[in-house]
Scaffold this motif. Structure first.
Motif, short mmCIF file in Angstrom:
data_model
loop_
_atom_site.label_atom_id
_atom_site.label_comp_id
_atom_site.label_asym_id
_atom_site.label_seq_id
_atom_site.Cartn_x
_atom_site.Cartn_y
_atom_site.Cartn_z
N MET A 162 -61.21 -8.83 32.61
CA MET A 162 -61.57 -8.86 34.03
C MET A 162 -62.34 -10.12 34.37
O MET A 162 -62.12 -10.74 35.41
CB MET A 162 -62.43 -7.64 34.38
CG MET A 162 -61.71 -6.36 34.22
SD MET A 162 -60.41 -6.24 35.39
CE MET A 162 -60.96 -4.87 36.27
N LEU A 163 -63.28 -10.45 33.49
CA LEU A 163 -64.10 -11.64 33.68
C LEU A 163 -63.20 -12.86 33.78
O LEU A 163 -63.33 -13.68 34.70
CB LEU A 163 -65.05 -11.77 32.49
CG LEU A 163 -66.35 -12.50 32.71
CD1 LEU A 163 -67.20 -11.75 33.70
CD2 LEU A 163 -67.09 -12.65 31.39
N VAL B 127 -62.86 -2.75 44.76
CA VAL B 127 -62.57 -1.36 44.44
C VAL B 127 -63.87 -0.60 44.26
O VAL B 127 -64.78 -1.06 43.60
CB VAL B 127 -61.78 -1.29 43.13
CG1 VAL B 127 -61.34 0.14 42.89
CG2 VAL B 127 -60.60 -2.20 43.20
N VAL C 17 -66.35 8.55 40.74
CA VAL C 17 -66.88 8.47 39.38
C VAL C 17 -68.36 8.80 39.35
O VAL C 17 -68.84 9.59 38.54
CB VAL C 17 -66.61 7.07 38.82
CG1 VAL C 17 -67.26 6.92 37.47
CG2 VAL C 17 -65.12 6.83 38.72
N ILE D 120 -69.65 -10.43 36.28
CA ILE D 120 -69.76 -9.27 35.40
C ILE D 120 -69.86 -7.99 36.23
O ILE D 120 -69.24 -6.98 35.94
CB ILE D 120 -70.98 -9.41 34.46
CG1 ILE D 120 -70.70 -10.48 33.42
CG2 ILE D 120 -71.30 -8.08 33.77
CD1 ILE D 120 -71.86 -10.77 32.50
N VAL E 59 -68.60 -7.23 39.05
CA VAL E 59 -67.33 -6.72 39.56
C VAL E 59 -66.32 -6.51 38.44
O VAL E 59 -65.21 -6.06 38.68
CB VAL E 59 -66.70 -7.65 40.65
CG1 VAL E 59 -67.57 -7.66 41.88
CG2 VAL E 59 -66.49 -9.04 40.11
N SER E 60 -66.70 -6.84 37.20
CA SER E 60 -65.73 -6.75 36.10
C SER E 60 -65.85 -5.47 35.28
O SER E 60 -64.92 -5.11 34.58
CB SER E 60 -65.87 -7.95 35.15
OG SER E 60 -65.61 -9.13 35.83
N ILE E 61 -67.01 -4.83 35.30
CA ILE E 61 -67.17 -3.63 34.47
C ILE E 61 -66.88 -2.40 35.31
O ILE E 61 -67.45 -2.22 36.37
CB ILE E 61 -68.59 -3.56 33.88
CG1 ILE E 61 -68.82 -4.75 32.97
CG2 ILE E 61 -68.79 -2.27 33.10
CD1 ILE E 61 -70.21 -4.80 32.37
N PRO E 62 -65.97 -1.54 34.84
CA PRO E 62 -65.66 -0.34 35.62
C PRO E 62 -66.90 0.52 35.81
O PRO E 62 -67.74 0.62 34.92
CB PRO E 62 -64.63 0.40 34.75
CG PRO E 62 -64.18 -0.56 33.74
CD PRO E 62 -65.23 -1.60 33.59
N GLU F 129 -63.96 2.62 43.19
CA GLU F 129 -63.68 3.89 42.52
C GLU F 129 -64.24 3.86 41.12
O GLU F 129 -64.10 2.93 40.40
CB GLU F 129 -62.17 4.13 42.48
CG GLU F 129 -61.57 4.29 43.86
CD GLU F 129 -62.19 5.44 44.64
OE1 GLU F 129 -62.71 6.39 44.03
OE2 GLU F 129 -62.18 5.37 45.86
N PHE G 58 -58.30 -1.78 37.65
CA PHE G 58 -59.40 -0.85 37.92
C PHE G 58 -58.88 0.50 38.39
O PHE G 58 -59.31 1.54 37.94
CB PHE G 58 -60.29 -1.43 39.03
CG PHE G 58 -61.57 -1.96 38.52
CD1 PHE G 58 -61.70 -2.37 37.20
CD2 PHE G 58 -62.68 -2.07 39.35
CE1 PHE G 58 -62.89 -2.87 36.73
CE2 PHE G 58 -63.87 -2.57 38.88
CZ PHE G 58 -63.97 -2.97 37.58
N PHE H 219 -67.32 3.70 35.79
CA PHE H 219 -67.57 4.84 34.92
C PHE H 219 -68.17 4.42 33.58
O PHE H 219 -68.93 5.15 32.97
CB PHE H 219 -66.33 5.73 34.74
CG PHE H 219 -65.09 5.06 34.26
CD1 PHE H 219 -64.79 5.01 32.93
CD2 PHE H 219 -64.19 4.52 35.17
CE1 PHE H 219 -63.61 4.44 32.49
CE2 PHE H 219 -63.02 3.94 34.74
CZ PHE H 219 -62.73 3.90 33.40
N VAL H 220 -67.84 3.20 33.16
CA VAL H 220 -68.48 2.69 31.94
C VAL H 220 -69.96 2.46 32.22
O VAL H 220 -70.83 2.82 31.42
CB VAL H 220 -67.81 1.39 31.50
CG1 VAL H 220 -68.56 0.78 30.33
CG2 VAL H 220 -66.37 1.64 31.13
#
Lengths: 347, 614, 392
Positions: free
Chosen positions: C371-372, A345, A259, A138, A140-143, A347, C323, A145-146
């Motif tokens: 993404m998951l 990433v 960000v 999770i 590494v999965s949520i951007p 960013e 991303f 900026f969110v």
């Protein structure tokens, strides 16, 4: 040996020179002008560009710029007289804060990441292990900026526990040192998510691999207690490759994240780099770019030199005779040459 | 594994295929030359939806170019007339003007009138006819390229325009070419577009500031619009051939040619803004030309009735004993405070508070646009070309600690020095074009190629500029042509005085960022603090009109990248006293509060059709 | 595995239970298990990993579903839905369809998809009944606000307020009255396509570059090429992206090329390292001695050994590209907003979050799920393809 180091340092100058040249050319070719005042007619704009020599042949401009750089003058902003010497007034002024925030995030990320990664590997397939895996993915999965938006919404707007963003202590405006420190909490949390997640995952994988290796079996066979096996042998060895991914991560964290800087009003380099590039402020962009490249190349050089010092012997010697530092250097070297795979990433 | 890969590969191909439309696409750059095609597009866009629902800030949906609430010229009775009011009088009889209803609760019930009103049926008819005329087949789609810049707040407008045109005119496609602002400036003159998004705010109080853009050969005329009648009207008005109402009517006719006869522009809206502002703030009004606010006139209502019980803390923070404080938000840095080189709105705004020109913007509550500032009085020659200003003799130059600089006062020489700097081709000021706008004698030096001239030669040329110190406190300005907006322009920062001795002691460092000590002040305020977190304006005790100034200290907090939501939160937390609601969503959330204020502006936003396709 | 190893010592073997099967040497050379190729074996092991299998199915389903949804409703990512009112036969106005919250038939009781929103309003705004008719809301609570006026929180039924009670918008609509359901799926399709194609692009480039470097490892060619990578890699990728994008017409293709051009370095490094590793292996040396050509060495002997690594890297670079696209939309350089991507949707959601929070949360949750799934699949693939992890 000295000759090797000398060659490498010479090589760095060549590399940095090439980096500046390529960057200069790319920015020269980029469409647009630093004079972005819509009130100016094209002919007026051209006249002003003439004054700053921006319409001279590329070689003339390049020569002029390189001459200035050779005197360690990186130039400033073109369209405004905000910065005369971008390196002295800007980078040196801004770096300590981002380095501080990035550094704390890195430490938090490393400590939490290693601890939980290790615990997960020790208690494989337990609920702890599963939740570490899920949280890691999770993370590494949520951007980012969110994540920043959520933090701001929850902790600053709804709960009102933390300031909305970072503000430097300034009695004139009415911000205390406490506000300043509290303001760093959210950016640090937002920044540390990625290090925590990736170090946690990496630590777990490495430790699992170590546990299955022969020397752990040997240690067990020798009758060492479980904690002794884990701490003296397993974790020590698993840490080496983990530390290698922290190196590149540290460069990214110190350089800052676009960000996070935008959301939390941190006067860092990333945000300005984007702004300067979009505004076609060639010299400012080049100076910050140069700084990044310098950090990057220097880290590679240090690793290479250390490796070069040991190189002639380690090729012959077996791995076991290397000792911790030797192994570390070797794996850093391997890391740089091989898979930057995950390409995390930032960013 | 191979199977998975091949499935993925097939799917990728499928997407690529799905992306390609079966219809044949043809370029619309030929069709855009046709006036009926342009009219069809103009009538197909529901502008009121954009202003009422997306912006929701009482902006006017505009079928016109020269904004509403903009001074047009002098009418028959010798008084100033609003341009739009006059336009309606002139053409209202034979052009049935249709207006947009404004949303409930707006200051006006209807928007001002204009040309090519939203009319889907007529738009469809015009479009179908044009398709036939151009021999476009049923299965062909006409693609228009729309060049825009990628600022986030505008994307809704682009999408709306695209959706409306594609929905109402069948067989069209709008291809949005979104580039950075700088790239747009580069790309627009090349003419590689069919439709171009633009905006224009006035430099001075005369419709010429808008209409001049579309005269043949103007540098801003990216669409190469050229109409002899239009050129004639504007050029004659510029040299003063028309006077009084005749001149105003010439402008009204020119606008009609541009919009109704040639449909060169598609006006979208005239922007207003809705913001939150402390109800106790008085005289905090925007001006239509020049800097947003003049802090000199602003004051707090200190009576107890004005403050609600819950606002006690806030009151204590703002009115601290004898000192009154105002806190405001600044979203971008002040880049350059040298009045003759600076170019951006933030710098102009702040310069207008700390320095003063010959004239000064008037109190918003009175009807006067401008009042004498550094000039105590002035006389005009009969042909309107020579102005003689008598300056105040008691306005000291103030340093950043609030004390007088070297016992010096503002003299006529300070103006001459500053104006010559503005015109100096070696300085290459971006705003030197203003000298041409007001028509000062000898402005051409600013544009001359001086690479072969010596410094002395350039100085001799500069001395010929039509600005002269005819006495220590007497300044004479000679113009090529009379222009009634000249006096108003004298309150613009580019024309402010600069002390030569002080400038020479600093050179290029004059007015540099974060150095309040590198400036001299002659206005209502001086910069007492200026760092990375913002800046503070302190009331000047040496200012000639200090009794008018009410607020003692104005603190600007700099938050460069604050999201609109965060800005509002700062206001709600009591960090700042005024904030603009930048998205429709925010207006929807906070628009019904009692401290909501609507502010007008005279910026026109429009699309340009690429008529002469280069 | 290690548990089994550890347990050997505890096993007691009863010799009487053992017997000699055969002493014929040919028979012992025979392979008794089913012969499995590398891919078949890997795939079998991937399928053994439940999470990875579910992820693979999920991604496939989401992808196919997004293509299906977007191809059945053409243009709908740009134009608002054109719906006729069944009672009057009139087109429903764009205004009534604007910023409508999600509502799903039969799921209203959940409290999330019921088409209602909470709103804070001054009491005066409720009293004139122009915008908020009495039967469209319930008052939750009223209290005195900071400026001294009474403020009320209401639970507003937006569908009733706009007079569109017969309609259901699964994910709601945005501020331009566009159907969020179609836009989210178009976003998924575009983001996945960008991710996939950018990954393909950078893998192809990286493999070619890395193979050349690796095969000539240690020579001048390799040295120069690696120096180039070092220079190229030291330019911050966001700057590189801005520069690359400024040379191209913005859009789908430009983004893929730009993302590909910034992402290949990691692949090239990895491929080179793998080549260097395998070049010295006995089987390569052996075929070199027999006289195999360079081409044969590269493609027949070395390449098959590193393809697993490449696939893993490709899977990891898909989320990276997604991303980056999202980050680029954040600074206005992503896809134009009329072509939705998950990044542009989330950015729009951030600006609308005070009124239409669903415009932020729905694409965020969908992006996180995608993404998951990709990350879990990548993990699974790594376990399945990495020879070192075999049998574990």
């Amino acid at each position: 040996m000295l000759r090797y180091v000398w060659n490498r340092i010479l090589m760095i100058f060549v590399t940095l020179f090439l980096i500046l040249t390529i960057n200069f050319l790319l920015l020269y070719l980029m469409p647009g002008s630093p004079f972005q005042n819509p009130r100016l007619t094209p002919s007026q704009r051209e006249r002003i560009e003439d004054k700053y020599g921006l319409n001279d042949p590329v070689l003339v401009q390049y020569g002029r710029y390189m001459y200035k750089v050779s005197k360690l003058d990186f130039g400033g902003t073109i369209a405004t007289n905000t910065y005369d010497d971008i390196f002295e007034e800007y980078i040196i002024d801004r770096l300590p804060l981002t380095a501080k925030i990035g550094g704390i995030a890195l430490i938090i990320g490393t400590v939490i990441g290693i601890t939980f990664g290790a615990l997960a590997a020790i208690r494989r397939n337990s609920w702890l292990d599963n939740s570490v895996t899920v949280l890691g993915v999770i993370g590494v999965s949520i951007p980012s900026f969110v994540f920043a938006a959520i933090l701001q919404e929850v902790f600053a707007i709804n709960l009102d526990w933390l300031p909305l963003f970072y503000r430097e202590a300034n009695p004139d405006i009415g911000h205390s040192l406490k506000d300043q420190n509290l303001g760093m909490i959210m950016p640090i949390i937002a920044l540390s998510v990625l290090p925590i997640a990736s170090i946690m995952r990496y630590m777990r994988t490495e430790l699992v691999e170590v546990f299955s290796s022969d020397y752990i079996l040997l240690a067990q066979a020798k009758g060492l207690s479980k904690p002794a096996v884990i701490f003296k042998h397993a974790i020590r060895n698993a840490l080496i490759p983990v530390i290698t991914i922290i190196g590149p991560m540290a460069i990214n964290l110190i350089a800052g994240s676009l960000v996070i800087e935008r959301f939390f009003n941190i006067p860092g380099l990333s945000n300005s780099l984007v702004t300067f590039t979009l505004a076609k402020e060639t010299y400012a962009t080049l100076a910050i770019n140069f700084f990044y490249s310098f950090m990057y190349v220097t880290v590679i050089l240090i690793v290479d030199i250390l490796y070069g010092v040991i190189d002639p012997r380690i090729r012959l010697a077996s791995n076991s005779k290397l000792g911790l530092i030797g192994k570390l250097i070797k794996s850093i070297k391997r890391k740089f040459q091989s898979d930057n795979a995950g390409g995390e990433v930032n960013e | 594994m191979k199977k998975v890969l091949s499935i993925l590969f097939v799917l990728t191909l499928a997407i690529l295929l799905a992306g390609c439309k079966g219809d044949k696409e043809i370029s619309g750059s030929g069709m855009i030359q046709d006036v009926n095609v342009r009219r069809a597009i103009s009538m197909a866009i529901d502008k009121a939806y954009y202003t009422d629902t997306i912006l929701a800030n009482e902006s006017y949906p505009a079928d016109y170019y020269i904004p509403y609430n903009f001074y047009g010229g002098i009418g028959d009775n010798g008084e100033g007339v609003d341009f739009r009011v006059r336009a309606e009088q002139v053409f209202g009889d034979f052009l049935p003007f249709t207006k947009y209803d404004m949303p409930a609760g707006s200051a006006e019930s209807q928007s001002p009138s204009g040309y090519n009103h939203y009319n889907i049926e007529e738009a469809k008819q015009l479009w179908e006819d044009s398709r036939k005329r151009f021999g476009i087949e049923k299965d062909e789609t006409v693609v228009f390229k729309m060049l825009v810049h990628n600022t986030a707040s505008w994307t809704s407008l682009y999408d709306h325009v695209k959706a409306e045109i594609e929905k109402n005119l069948t067989g069209t496609k709008i291809k949005i070419i979104s580039v950075t602002f700088g790239e747009k400036l580069d790309k627009a003159p090349t003419g590689d577009f069919d439709i171009l998004f633009s905006g224009w705010g006035p430099d001075y109080m005369d419709p010429i500031t808008y209409l001049d853009l579309f005269v043949t050969g103007n540098g801003h005329n990216n669409i190469h619009y050229s109409n002899p009648e239009y050129d004639y009207l504007i050029n004659q008005a510029k040299i003063g051939a028309f006077q009084g109402q005749e001149r105003l009517d010439a402008y009204v006719r020119a606008e009609k040619i541009l919009l109704q006869d040639d449909v060169a522009l598609l006006p979208i809206f005239q922007s207003n803004s809705v913001g939150l502002r402390r109800t106790q703030l008085q005289n905090f009004y925007t001006q239509s030309v020049g800097p947003d606010y003049i802090l000199k006139w602003v004051s707090w209502d200190t009576t107890d009735d004005a403050w609600a019980a819950k606002e006690a803390d806030l009151k204590a923070a703002r009115i601290d004993g004898d000192e009154t404080v105002l806190k405001l938000l600044e979203t971008s840095k002040i880049p350059d405070m040298a009045s003759f080189t600076t170019t951006d709105q933030v710098s102009f705004y702040n310069l207008a508070q700390i320095n003063e020109g010959l004239m000064v913007a008037g109190n918003p509550q009175s009807n006067e646009q401008y009042l004498p500032g550094m000039a105590e009085s002035y006389t005009v020659s009969e042909d309107g070309k020579v102005y003689t200003f008598t300056l105040r003799e008691d306005q000291p130059w103030v340093k950043s600690d609030g004390t007088q600089y070297n016992n010096e006062v503002v003299t006529a020489e300070d103006f001459v020095f500053a104006w010559r700097k503005l015109a100096d081709p070696r300085v290459a000021s971006e705003y030197s074009y203003l000298l041409e706008t007001i028509g000062v004698k000898g402005w051409e030096i600013a544009y001359e190629d001086v690479t072969d001239m010596t410094d002395a030669e350039i100085d001799t040329e500069l001395a010929k500029l039509g600005v002269e110190a005819t006495g220590e406190f007497e300044l004479t300005v000679t113009l090529n042509t009379a222009a009634d907006y000249f006096l108003g322009m004298m309150s613009f920062p580019s024309f402010y005085p600069v002390n030569e001795a002080f400038y020479t002691s600093l050179g290029e460092d004059y007015g540099k960022t974060l150095t309040p000590e590198n400036l001299l002040y002659n206005g209502a305020y001086y910069l007492s603090n200026w760092d990375n977190n913002g800046h503070t304006l302190q009331k000047s005790d040496l200012y000639w009109d200090k009794d008018t100034v009410s607020i003692d200290k104005v603190i600007y907090e700099l938050v460069e990248s604050a999201e609109p939501e965060v800005q509002v939160q700062m206001y709600l937390d009591g960090d700042i006293d005024s904030v603009i609601l930048r998205t429709g969503a925010l207006v929807e959330t906070y628009g019904a509060r009692s401290d909501v204020r609507t502010t007008g502006s005279t910026t026109a936003w429009y699309l340009e059709f690429n008529i002469n396709n280069h | 595995m290690n548990n089994m190893k550890n347990d050997f010592s505890k096993i007691k073997i009863d010799k009487s239970k053992l017997k000699l099967v055969s002493n014929r040497i040919e028979e012992s050379e025979e392979i008794s298990g089913v012969s499995l190729g590398y891919w078949k074996d890997s795939f079998r092991r991937l399928l053994h990993n439940k999470i990875a299998t579910i992820s693979l199915i999920l991604i496939g389903f989401i992808f196919i579903f997004s293509i299906f949804i977007t191809s059945t409703t053409p243009h709908s990512t740009v134009i608002e839905p054109q719906i006729k009112d069944p009672d009057t036969g009139q087109m429903i106005s764009k205004k009534s369809l604007t910023s409508v919250p999600p509502r799903i038939k039969g799921l209203e009781w959940l409290g999330w998809f019921d088409g209602r929103v909470d709103k804070l309003l001054p009491k005066i705004a409720l009293e004139n009944e122009v915008k908020y008719p009495k039967d469209t809301y319930e008052i939750v609570e009223c209290e005195e606000g900071n400026t001294g006026k009474e403020m009320c929180t209401i639970d507003l039924d937006v569908y009733k307020q706009n007079g569109i009670e017969q309609l259901y918008f699964t994910f709601g609509t945005d501020q331009l009255a566009r159907d969020n359901w179609t836009r989210v799926w178009a976003g998924v399709r575009n983001s996945l396509a960008i991710g996939l194609l950018a990954a393909v692009f950078d893998i192809v480039m990286g493999v070619i570059y890395g193979s050349i470097c690796g095969f000539y490892g240690g020579t001048k060619v390799d040295n120069i090429m690696m120096r180039f990578i070092e220079i190229y890699g030291s330019i911050p990728s966001i700057v590189l992206l801005i520069l690359l994008l400024s040379f191209m017409d913005r859009g789908f293709g430009a983004l893929i090329i730009a993302l590909g051009l910034t992402g290949w370095i990691g692949v090239a490094r990895m491929v080179r390292a793998q080549y260097l590793r395998y070049r010295e292996h006995d089987f390569v040396l052996a075929s070199r001695t027999i006289g195999a050509s360079t081409k044969r060495l590269i493609f027949k002997h070395i390449f098959p050994n590193i393809i697993g690594q490449i696939v893993i890297l490709a899977t990891f670079s898909i989320p990276a590209a997604i991303f980056y696209e999202a980050s680029l939309s954040f600074i206005g350089l992503g896809l134009p907003t009329d072509q939705a991507s998950l990044g542009t949707l989330i950015n729009n959601g951030i600006t609308q979050r005070s009124v239409s929070a669903y415009l932020l949360w729905i694409p965020t949750i969908v992006l996180s799920i995608v993404m998951l799934a990709i990350n879990l699949l990548a993990n699974g693939l790594r376990d399945a393809l990495d020879p070192r992890l075999r049998g574990r």
